[in-house]
Write a protein that holds these residues in place. Sequence first.
Motif, PDB file in Angstrom:
ATOM      1  N   ASP A   1      -0.202   0.959  -8.393  1.00 25.10           N
ATOM      2  CA  ASP A   1       0.985   1.334  -7.387  1.00 25.10           C
ATOM      3  C   ASP A   1       2.303   1.100  -7.936  1.00 25.10           C
ATOM      4  O   ASP A   1       3.083   1.759  -7.937  1.00 25.10           O
TER       5      ASP A   1
ATOM      6  N   ASP B   1       5.652   3.234  -9.470  1.00 23.50           N
ATOM      7  CA  ASP B   1       6.752   3.208  -8.597  1.00 23.50           C
ATOM      8  C   ASP B   1       8.017   2.774  -9.609  1.00 23.50           C
ATOM      9  O   ASP B   1       8.079   1.738 -10.234  1.00 23.50           O
TER      10      ASP B   1
ATOM     11  N   ARG C   1       2.674   9.796   9.951  1.00 20.74           N
ATOM     12  CA  ARG C   1       3.481   9.813   8.528  1.00 20.74           C
ATOM     13  C   ARG C   1       4.818   9.650   8.809  1.00 20.74           C
ATOM     14  O   ARG C   1       5.391   9.553   9.790  1.00 20.74           O
ATOM     15  N   ARG C   2       5.448   9.500   7.707  1.00 22.24           N
ATOM     16  CA  ARG C   2       6.905   9.320   7.721  1.00 22.24           C
ATOM     17  C   ARG C   2       7.717  10.594   8.110  1.00 22.24           C
ATOM     18  O   ARG C   2       7.007  11.481   8.054  1.00 22.24           O
TER      19      ARG C   2
ATOM     20  N   SER D   1      -5.986  17.251  -2.798  1.00 23.23           N
ATOM     21  CA  SER D   1      -6.074  16.075  -2.088  1.00 23.23           C
ATOM     22  C   SER D   1      -7.224  15.428  -1.810  1.00 23.23           C
ATOM     23  O   SER D   1      -8.242  15.890  -1.498  1.00 23.23           O
TER      24      SER D   1
ATOM     25  N   ARG E   1       1.240  -1.192  12.661  1.00 29.56           N
ATOM     26  CA  ARG E   1       1.203  -0.884  11.174  1.00 29.56           C
ATOM     27  C   ARG E   1       0.567  -1.943  10.221  1.00 29.56           C
ATOM     28  O   ARG E   1      -0.377  -1.891   9.568  1.00 29.56           O
TER      29      ARG E   1
ATOM     30  N   SER F   1      -5.291   3.398   1.596  1.00 30.48           N
ATOM     31  CA  SER F   1      -4.745   3.540   2.948  1.00 30.48           C
ATOM     32  C   SER F   1      -4.178   2.145   3.422  1.00 30.48           C
ATOM     33  O   SER F   1      -3.123   1.995   3.831  1.00 30.48           O
TER      34      SER F   1
ATOM     35  N   GLY G   1      -0.899   2.099   1.908  1.00 34.65           N
ATOM     36  CA  GLY G   1      -0.025   3.250   2.467  1.00 34.65           C
ATOM     37  C   GLY G   1       0.485   2.341   3.777  1.00 34.65           C
ATOM     38  O   GLY G   1       1.719   2.745   4.002  1.00 34.65           O
TER      39      GLY G   1
ATOM     40  N   SER H   1       3.031  -0.516   2.731  1.00 33.51           N
ATOM     41  CA  SER H   1       4.239  -0.007   2.270  1.00 33.51           C
ATOM     42  C   SER H   1       4.966   0.780   2.955  1.00 33.51           C
ATOM     43  O   SER H   1       6.192   1.225   2.818  1.00 33.51           O
ATOM     44  N   ASN H   2       4.566   1.064   4.242  1.00 34.25           N
ATOM     45  CA  ASN H   2       5.167   1.835   5.096  1.00 34.25           C
ATOM     46  C   ASN H   2       5.325   3.324   4.886  1.00 34.25           C
ATOM     47  O   ASN H   2       6.203   4.037   5.460  1.00 34.25           O
ATOM     48  N   ARG H   3       4.214   3.842   4.117  1.00 36.48           N
ATOM     49  CA  ARG H   3       4.200   5.012   3.925  1.00 36.48           C
ATOM     50  C   ARG H   3       3.328   5.568   5.047  1.00 36.48           C
ATOM     51  O   ARG H   3       3.326   7.076   5.028  1.00 36.48           O
ATOM     52  N   LEU H   4       2.536   4.937   5.608  1.00 35.51           N
ATOM     53  CA  LEU H   4       1.566   5.193   6.887  1.00 35.51           C
ATOM     54  C   LEU H   4       2.055   4.649   7.943  1.00 35.51           C
ATOM     55  O   LEU H   4       2.554   3.376   7.579  1.00 35.51           O
TER      56      LEU H   4
END
Length: 425
Positions: free
Chosen positions: A83, A87, A304-305, A318, A354, A394, A397, A400-403
């Motif tokens: 990951d 990035d 989600r964001r 997906s 979170r 997950s 996710g 990293s604050n993606r979820l």
Amino acid sequence: MDVAAVLQPVVDAAVGSDLPVRVDSWDGSSIGPADAEVVVRFASRRALRRLVWAPNELGFARAYVSGDVEIEGSLLDALTRLDALADPERGPGVRVGRDTRLAVARAVVRLGALGPPPRPPAEEIRLSGKRHARNRDARAVSHHYDVGNDFYALVLGPSMVYSCAYFEQPLSAEYTLEDAQRAKLDLVAGKLGLTQGMRLLDVGCGWGSFVLHAAREFGVRAVGVTVSAEQAAFARAAVASLGLGDRVEIRVQDYRDVADGPYDAVASIGMAEHVGLSQLGEYAAHLYTLLCPGGRLLNHAISRRPGPPGDPERAKTSFIDRYVFPDGELHPLSTMVDALESAGFEVRDVESLREHYADTLRAWVANLEQNWDQAVTFSTAGRARVWRLYMVGSALGFQSNRLGVNQVLAVRPGPGGASGFPRTR
């Protein structure tokens, strides 16, 4: 032919020459540092063919689930490093441009990996019919939840709670995942203000953990609904074994068909993700009608964001949609709050959990890996890989604050707008 030498231009084009992981090939050749902590192994030419036909996350997922690609050691550590590699802010990033595609094409030809697309693993699903119709929703839920109660028991542990735990202390030998899940159940019960004799509805009750807890610890009369036959069978057995048949009812029923309100409280814990944006208004409105004036709703859901909804076409590539949560949809927190307020609810409290979910998922991954052979026996090797990949991804996710995951506490206002809530938390 040295497979690694043929693949080297692909790696160089995609991520550069300074590769922090090692890639092993089916002929024994390697790319990358010999002492790399992360090792990705291409077990056969078929792995390349899968990636050629689906050069996206679906292709990688198919290769991993089928065993054509293997990752040695901790998958959590490996995907954390990969990951970071992908990035651009932390690593070289992944470049999928003309040079990369040309390098892939040349490598495939030289290695004799051309051919028709391999058959997807048996664990992959594609649903038919109208999205979020009752029958299709039932098939989607069955795909995810009806994979064996014994399998889930290995992953979730004794609590059988399949949602974010609430860690009042760091995880340790003295403070376990079961302690954190019990704390979450108490957190929900406290927010709903459960007391003796109240009538509770748990929408998407899973294996019955919350209704059992609420009946035993708070003396409520509870109804739990699920469209999973296996979950219902497990929950009913637990009700009988605990002697709670006079206080807890488990139904195989779509929440849209519940019509025996009013209830004093409604819990929806990890269920709204299955509803879909097109049905979110109906979902909120129906729960509103099931509550008595002054009744509370606790909606616990992954988010989600902010931003526009994703392209529905993306479901075709997906991993989550094809293997884990078919037709699942995540919404920004603001969308959920708007749906509840539009239905007539007053939102009284919002709490983000979170970081707790990242810790929960790590604990589930550890359970799965510690009981890997049994998990494969209870399901399939492919299914175990699906759950391992999705839970690790997950966890990253949420980390990293993606979820996100949020508990939204709302009330159906009483006469004159009365909420019945105390003035302070």
